[in-house]
Design a protein around this motif. Structure first.
Motif, PDB file in Angstrom:
ATOM      1  N   PHE A   1      58.184  18.482  38.440  1.00 47.16           N
ATOM      2  CA  PHE A   1      57.028  18.902  39.230  1.00 47.16           C
ATOM      3  C   PHE A   1      56.645  20.341  38.876  1.00 47.16           C
ATOM      4  O   PHE A   1      57.499  21.196  38.676  1.00 47.16           O
ATOM      5  N   SER A   2      55.353  20.596  38.835  1.00 49.00           N
ATOM      6  CA  SER A   2      54.841  21.942  38.588  1.00 49.00           C
ATOM      7  C   SER A   2      54.543  22.623  39.921  1.00 49.00           C
ATOM      8  O   SER A   2      54.583  21.999  40.990  1.00 49.00           O
ATOM      9  N   GLU A   3      54.213  23.911  39.856  1.00 48.16           N
ATOM     10  CA  GLU A   3      53.830  24.642  41.066  1.00 48.16           C
ATOM     11  C   GLU A   3      52.649  23.968  41.760  1.00 48.16           C
ATOM     12  O   GLU A   3      52.624  23.858  42.986  1.00 48.16           O
ATOM     13  N   HIS A   4      51.676  23.515  40.977  1.00 48.71           N
ATOM     14  CA  HIS A   4      50.495  22.882  41.573  1.00 48.71           C
ATOM     15  C   HIS A   4      50.842  21.525  42.189  1.00 48.71           C
ATOM     16  O   HIS A   4      50.238  21.137  43.200  1.00 48.71           O
ATOM     17  N   ASP A   5      51.799  20.810  41.613  1.00 43.96           N
ATOM     18  CA  ASP A   5      52.251  19.543  42.218  1.00 43.96           C
ATOM     19  C   ASP A   5      52.860  19.813  43.591  1.00 43.96           C
ATOM     20  O   ASP A   5      52.586  19.101  44.565  1.00 43.96           O
ATOM     21  N   TYR A   6      53.704  20.843  43.666  1.00 42.01           N
ATOM     22  CA  TYR A   6      54.340  21.170  44.942  1.00 42.01           C
ATOM     23  C   TYR A   6      53.324  21.607  45.979  1.00 42.01           C
ATOM     24  O   TYR A   6      53.388  21.197  47.141  1.00 42.01           O
ATOM     25  N   ILE A   7      52.383  22.441  45.589  1.00 48.20           N
ATOM     26  CA  ILE A   7      51.431  22.955  46.577  1.00 48.20           C
ATOM     27  C   ILE A   7      50.492  21.848  47.046  1.00 48.20           C
ATOM     28  O   ILE A   7      50.059  21.840  48.210  1.00 48.20           O
ATOM     29  N   ARG A   8      50.177  20.880  46.169  1.00 46.84           N
ATOM     30  CA  ARG A   8      49.363  19.745  46.617  1.00 46.84           C
ATOM     31  C   ARG A   8      50.116  18.920  47.659  1.00 46.84           C
ATOM     32  O   ARG A   8      49.525  18.441  48.636  1.00 46.84           O
ATOM     33  N   LEU A   9      51.425  18.755  47.454  1.00 42.97           N
ATOM     34  CA  LEU A   9      52.242  18.044  48.432  1.00 42.97           C
ATOM     35  C   LEU A   9      52.257  18.786  49.764  1.00 42.97           C
ATOM     36  O   LEU A   9      52.112  18.184  50.837  1.00 42.97           O
TER      37      LEU A   9
ATOM     38  N   HIS B   1      60.151  27.062  42.395  1.00 48.65           N
ATOM     39  CA  HIS B   1      59.949  27.476  43.788  1.00 48.65           C
ATOM     40  C   HIS B   1      59.765  28.986  43.920  1.00 48.65           C
ATOM     41  O   HIS B   1      59.133  29.443  44.881  1.00 48.65           O
ATOM     42  N   VAL B   2      60.329  29.751  43.008  1.00 44.66           N
ATOM     43  CA  VAL B   2      60.320  31.212  43.155  1.00 44.66           C
ATOM     44  C   VAL B   2      59.480  31.902  42.079  1.00 44.66           C
ATOM     45  O   VAL B   2      59.522  33.128  41.952  1.00 44.66           O
ATOM     46  N   SER B   3      58.708  31.147  41.325  1.00 44.80           N
ATOM     47  CA  SER B   3      57.901  31.742  40.255  1.00 44.80           C
ATOM     48  C   SER B   3      56.777  32.592  40.839  1.00 44.80           C
ATOM     49  O   SER B   3      56.406  32.465  42.015  1.00 44.80           O
ATOM     50  N   ALA B   4      56.208  33.445  39.996  1.00 44.36           N
ATOM     51  CA  ALA B   4      55.109  34.310  40.436  1.00 44.36           C
ATOM     52  C   ALA B   4      53.912  33.472  40.880  1.00 44.36           C
ATOM     53  O   ALA B   4      53.249  33.786  41.882  1.00 44.36           O
ATOM     54  N   LEU B   5      53.631  32.386  40.157  1.00 46.37           N
ATOM     55  CA  LEU B   5      52.511  31.524  40.529  1.00 46.37           C
ATOM     56  C   LEU B   5      52.757  30.884  41.885  1.00 46.37           C
ATOM     57  O   LEU B   5      51.857  30.811  42.725  1.00 46.37           O
TER      58      LEU B   5
END
Length: 201
Positions: A85-93, A115-119
């Motif tokens: 999963f990418s950052e955008h996948d997680y935020i969509r969830l 989970h802890v990336s800058a994005l």
């Protein structure tokens, strides 16, 4: 985790535990019945490749029915394809969970690099309804979503499938059945030793 409960109570928020899992075409081993002296053998084609990644949210709040929300992604082993999963996948969830739950979220998850990336920090900061608490390192026993995966793995033990599409369909069917069992979801929370009841101290 007492801090997470306190923050959730102060914000009148849902306490949400996130975790991820994955399953390949090789079925998990499980106990089964067989004739004495004859070990049951389940044929696996071995053809094709692929993996189903799952991100799940166990969502709890005093006075509310517990929820389980999830997403799956199929990886077919193609060149250049992302395997997680990418950052955008997680935020969509999380956006979908916020809409479904109808209130603020206090999210508890581990220190996975995504989970802890800058994005990810930027995406979280843009959502005033979302507050994040990181679980301690190497403490899967504090996350009720881990128990969801154990339950799922037992339910698909020794199950041979023809392809990754069929595997995804079976996983989604089993996870959807969990969504209709709030008592089962509560048992996953109880398995951690955590409680939504206010502390007596």
């Amino acid at each position: 985790m007492a801090g997470g409960k306190t923050v959730a109570a102060q914000r009148d928020a849902w306490l949400v535990f996130e975790d991820e899992a994955g399953q390949t075409l090789r079925p998990p081993k499980a106990r089964t019945w067989g004739r004495r002296g004859r070990t049951p053998v389940i044929p696996v084609s071995g053809k094709g490749s692929g993996r189903v990644s799952i991100a799940g949210l166990v969502c709890v709040k005093p006075g509310q029915r517990s929820r389980f929300i999830y997403r799956t992604i199929v990886h077919r082993g193609r060149k250049g394809e992302r395997r997680s999963f990418s950052e955008h996948d997680y935020i969509r969830l999380l956006d979908a969970a916020h809409q479904q739950l109808g209130g603020p979220i206090v999210l508890c998850w581990d220190n996975l690099n995504v989970h802890v990336s800058a994005l990810m920090r930027q995406l979280i900061a843009a959502r005033d309804w979302l507050h994040v608490i990181r679980l301690p390192a190497y403490a899967p026993d504090l996350n009720p979503t881990e128990a969801v995966w154990s339950h799922l793995k037992r339910s698909i033990g020794n199950l041979a499938v023809r392809g990754v599409g069929q595997l995804q369909a079976i996983i989604k069917h089993r996870l959807k059945s969990i969504q209709y069992q709030p008592d089962l979801i509560d048992s996953f929370l109880a398995h951690t030793g955590l409680s939504l009841e206010p502390d007596s101290t």
